[in-house]
Design an enzyme around this catalytic site. Structure first.
Site, mmCIF file in Angstrom:
data_model
loop_
_atom_site.group_PDB
_atom_site.id
_atom_site.type_symbol
_atom_site.label_atom_id
_atom_site.label_comp_id
_atom_site.label_asym_id
_atom_site.label_seq_id
_atom_site.Cartn_x
_atom_site.Cartn_y
_atom_site.Cartn_z
ATOM 1 N N HIS A 115 -3.650 5.919 3.676
ATOM 2 C CA HIS A 115 -4.425 4.737 3.297
ATOM 3 C C HIS A 115 -3.779 3.461 3.820
ATOM 4 O O HIS A 115 -4.451 2.575 4.365
ATOM 5 C CB HIS A 115 -4.571 4.673 1.783
ATOM 6 C CG HIS A 115 -5.567 3.654 1.308
ATOM 7 N ND1 HIS A 115 -5.245 2.337 1.088
ATOM 8 C CD2 HIS A 115 -6.892 3.767 1.027
ATOM 9 C CE1 HIS A 115 -6.323 1.683 0.681
ATOM 10 N NE2 HIS A 115 -7.330 2.522 0.646
ATOM 11 N N SER A 163 -11.686 -1.410 -0.309
ATOM 12 C CA SER A 163 -10.303 -1.405 0.158
ATOM 13 C C SER A 163 -10.210 -1.513 1.667
ATOM 14 O O SER A 163 -9.164 -1.883 2.202
ATOM 15 C CB SER A 163 -9.590 -0.141 -0.315
ATOM 16 O OG SER A 163 -10.184 1.010 0.242
ATOM 17 N N ASP A 177 0.847 -1.196 0.000
ATOM 18 C CA ASP A 177 0.000 0.000 0.000
ATOM 19 C C ASP A 177 0.884 1.248 0.000
ATOM 20 O O ASP A 177 1.953 1.253 -0.610
ATOM 21 C CB ASP A 177 -0.944 -0.031 1.198
ATOM 22 C CG ASP A 177 -2.302 0.566 0.885
ATOM 23 O OD1 ASP A 177 -2.393 1.798 0.752
ATOM 24 O OD2 ASP A 177 -3.274 -0.188 0.753
#
Length: 867
Positions: A178, A342, A146
């Site tokens: 994120h 996600s 990520d």
């Protein structure tokens, strides 16, 4: 988070190429191999240095001339593919930018989350009872690919085992947030927003920059490192995109899975449109995760992608987890809510770690060999709970995760086995098996087709040695012919999973409705002990379906799916020129994907039976059908197909309804763009539809479509309310006696911002619909397409009225105030003309060789009778 993979399609441009080899060597050794074929670096090619890398099976080079074909002469050469630039297009910065400091208090921040999502949820709390039993992930490891992780003692018990940056940015810091949020859902310890496996060993791989950019090569580097170290049980990929044909990426996923590593990935945020599954979550080797709502946990989240896989008709997603209002850690150290598949994927990755951990501490001595991706997937699927709100399996998979059952009832007592997913094909049960259940099977109808995924927890390589169909009704044993097809010609399947195609065809007509019930009995042979030993296992897959009488011809429609071009591999642009976020036409353009609402309207509301044609026009009997539907066709038609269709209309009485879309050479050129990252110019191979090819098809009937593109509001009668002529072409030719309908629209000009309408020029009164007794043409598919439906009405009255006219000569849709019977031929200019096919169009166009027999099916493997 969703990524879009942009391939370099103009192979003559300077671009970076991924060159793959059969062996793992140093990058320098691979460069030397390239140099021996292309000559010294500098003239034709140049090495792209990416810093120190462990031994690898690829290198990255920059080609200054189109010389990729010469690389085939290299020993050990596996393939060369243009580098993909990956953009996290669906991850909105504003989703992460709202932090608790924007509010006066934590309470106010939480209230804002509840107002936005209706409720908030901390999925990891469902695993708290397992931690008390010792199942907290201590014996497992998870890699998060990520944006990196910002560690804090509040949210994580210990720092990551390793943090590696594969990007071009010289930093390990996660400024975007994120990756931190995702990692906290896997391994968080905070009581307010815990993860599923707080004691898991966390491996952080930074593969995205803070500008949300990555490249395929960065992912390959990270995967190769994981393979080299062999210290990871689960990989979480909270990313996805439509490019299921990115060979280096998907091949590496299979290699990682073969090494015993479970890959979990988000199915995508492109719902509620069907046919919107993202890769790699759509791969059979990967656990593909969809999402549910926080305020209604028994409902699929509206944004969650869904639908059968476009390339092999398999069931996806595999299961679902909370995806809206999900609490996790921000880089500020606070817990806040986010949404998207996600944030559903890491919940499942964390649960997968618990499953692996439970297997590791079990008393069974042979569990070491059973900690494999098939075992993890079996425990997830077999214990999932179907959603309370009835939903198709193509939206929810096996259902919602159940951590307690997955760990205690499956992993802690796992016995290696071979299973099928879905475990049964219940084509008669609605809505669970929609679209299969929407209409019965009948004689002369197209076969019902599906794919079964075989999961083998016994071994990584196996083959199906026998498939037998047994019908529970001995009196009608020959009513339905059931055939199967293997995913590989030699029958061998790898790694841990395989696919078995199933096709059912009714052999004769019946007078009343029947319920077909039976089962496929499958024998699987697994290689063990390095291939020196083989073990056989049997499994049974029940199959049931409704069988009915053949419908009357006027109630039967045939949908042409043969002439659709999609991404990948072609750059076929979206049908709406107003759409900015996603320029690719990748939903399939078939009844069970982005035209699902149209299909359900025809079948449920109007009682039609709809078949889907996937072969040339020579391969259907026109006497069986009332009308052929050509909706949003992008491919060309052969001379034989045009001659066959004309004969079917003239001699067999077949009706044809053509629904076109936008076409303009200037706008096609306007849609091209230059990608700064790949240094490649993208040019569409076609417009929204192949209007010149459609004109060749309809010219014998006196009809023609122009090459000017219009947009605007349609008359309310077309839709029963407000709806749009989104981006389509006007009708310029129609014969005397034809019925025509008009709308007042604006022309779209080149270089116009996609969302803006032309306001300077006055609108024009244009013909959007023309209908002869047997052939009708409408200029735009937008008001029928789920992918471009913007909240107004669908144009069902238009659809129903045209079919009523073509099939029953019912003119009720054409009242005198909005229609005109042509007393002379319509001639408003030349129809859009064909131009020589570009090399790219010829490359992506459907192959023309072959016939209509079974061996000529889409994947070229033989259908075998299951008997």
């Amino acid at each position: 988070m969703v990524l879009v993979l942009l391939p370099a399609v103009c192979l003559g441009s300077t671009a970076d190429w991924i060159v793959r080899f059969d062996e793992y060597k140093s990058v320098a050794a691979h460069f030397r191999s390239v140099g021996r074929v292309l000559g010294p670096a500098g003239r034709v090619w140049a090495p792209v240095h990416r810093g120190k890398r462990p031994h690898t099976d690829f290198c990255l080079i920059r080609l200054f001339e189109p010389a990729a074909g010469a690389l085939r002469r290299m020993p050990g050469y596996r393939g060369a593919t243009p580098e993909r630039v990956i953009r996290k297009s669906a991850l909105k910065r504003r989703s992460l930018a709202v932090s608790p400091r924007d509010f006066e208090s934590e309470e106010e921040a939480r209230e804002a989350d509840v107002r936005r999502y209706g409720a908030t949820v901390a999925p990891g709390k469902s695993a708290e009872s397992l931690w008390a039993l010792g199942f907290d992930g201590a014996n497992a490891s998870v890699a998060v690919f990520d944006t990196g992780v910002r560690w804090s003692a509040k949210h994580f018990r210990s720092p990551p085992v390793e943090t590696i940056n594969w990007t071009s940015e010289p930093t390990l810091e996660d400024k975007l947030g994120h990756g931190t949020f995702v990692a906290s859902l896997v391994a968080g310890r905070c009581s307010e927003c815990p993860g599923f496996a707080p004691s898991v060993k966390l491996h952080v791989h930074r593969v995205f920059t803070n500008d949300q950019i990555s490249f395929t090569s960065w992912f390959l580097d990270a995967f190769n490192y994981v393979l080299w170290k062999q210290n990871v049980d689960v990989v979480n990929l909270s990313v996805g995109g439509p490019d299921f044909a990115d060979a280096p990426f998907v091949d590496k996923i299979r290699e990682v899975t073969a090494a015993g590593i479970t890959v979990v990935s988000a199915i995508g945020n492109d719902g509620p449109t069907w046919g919107s599954l993202n890769s790699p979550a759509d791969m059979p080797e990967v656990v593909g995760v969809g999402g549910t709502e926080a305020k209604a946990p028994d409902e699929i989240a509206k944004f969650s992608s869904r639908g059968r896989t476009l390339w092999d008709r398999r069931l996806k997603p595999d299961l679902v987890a909370p995806a809206a209002g999900v609490l996790g850690a921000l880089v500020s150290g606070k817990c806040r809510a986010m949404h998207g598949t996600s944030v559903a994927s890491p919940s499942v990755a964390g649960l997968a770690a618990l499953i692996v951990s439970a297997a590791a501490i079990s008393a069974r001595a042979d569990f070491g060999s059973s900690r494999n991706p098939a075992m993890v997937k079996q425990c997830l699927l077999e214990t999932a709970t179907p959603l309370g709100k009835p939903t198709s399996v193509y939206a929810q998979g096996a259902g919602a995760i159940d951590p307690k059952r997955a760990v205690l009832e499956c992993a802690a007592s796992y016995v290696p086995r071979v299973t099928a997913y879905p475990p049964a094909l219940r084509w008669n049960e609605c809505p669970t098996f929609s679209p299969h259940c929407e209409q019965p099977l009948f004689h002369t109808g197209m076969p019902a087709v599906a794919n079964i995924t075989i999961l083998n927890g016994v071994g990584v390589a196996f083959r199906i040695t026998r498939v037998r169909w047994t019908n529970d009704d001995d009196d009608d044993d020959d009513l339905v012919r059931v055939e199967t097809k293997l995913s590989r010609r030699d029958g061998w399947m790898w790694p841990w999973v395989g696919a078995l195609g199933v096709r059912a065809t009714v052999t004769r007509d019946v007078e009343t409705h029947h319920l077909l019930e039976g089962a496929l009995e499958i024998t699987v042979e697994t290689l063990l002990g390095g291939g020196v030993r083989r073990e056989r296992r049997d499994l049974r897959v029940p199959l049931s379906a409704n069988v009915g009488p053949k419908p009357p011809r006027r109630k039967r429609l045939l949908w042409d799916a043969t002439h659709s071009l999609n991404y990948p591999p072609a750059f076929a642009p979206r049908d709406s020129l107003k759409q900015q976020a996603d320029l690719l036409d990748w939903n399939g353009d078939i009844p069970d994907t982005n035209f699902r609402s149209l299909y359900l309207h025809l079948v449920r509301d109007r009682g039609y039976a709809v078949d889907v044609l996937t072969k040339d026009f020579d391969c259907f009997d026109a006497s069986n059908y009332g009308a052929l539907l050509l909706v949003d066709s992008e491919d060309v038609f052969t001379d034989a197909e045009r001659a066959k269709l004309r004969a079917d209309v003239v001699s067999e009485g077949l009706a044809v309804f053509v629904v076109a879309d936008w076409h303009s050479p200037a706008l096609i050129e306007d849609a091209a763009f230059f990608d700064d990252n790949t240094q490649v110019r993208w040019t569409p191979v076609v417009g929204g539809a192949n209007v010149p090819a459609l004109n060749q098809l309809i010219a014998p009937f006196g009809l023609g479509i122009g090459d000017r593109v219009f947009e605007g509001s349609l008359p309310s009668r077309f839709c029963g309310g407000s709806c749009e002529f989104d981006s389509g072409n006007a009708i310029v030719r129609a014969p005397r006696g034809a019925l025509v309908a008009r709308a007042t629209l604006n022309e779209r000009k080149p270089h116009q911002p996609r969302r803006k309408r032309v306001n300077r020029d006055p609108p024009e009164d244009v013909v959007v619909l023309a209908a002869t007794p047997k052939v009708a043409v409408f200029g735009d598919s937008g008001c029928l397409d789920d992918a471009h439906h913007s909240g107004g009405y669908y144009c069902w009255p238009l659809l129903d009225g045209v079919l009523a006219w073509l099939l029953d000569a019912n003119r009720s849709f054409f009242p005198h105030d909005q229609q005109q019977v042509l007393h002379a031929p319509l001639d408003l200019g030349p129809p859009a003309a064909s131009s020589p096919e570009s090399t790219l169009f010829a490359k992506y166009s459907r192959p023309r060789a072959g016939g209509c027999d079974d061996d000529d099916d889409d994947d070229q493997f033989r259908w075998l009778r299951a008997a």
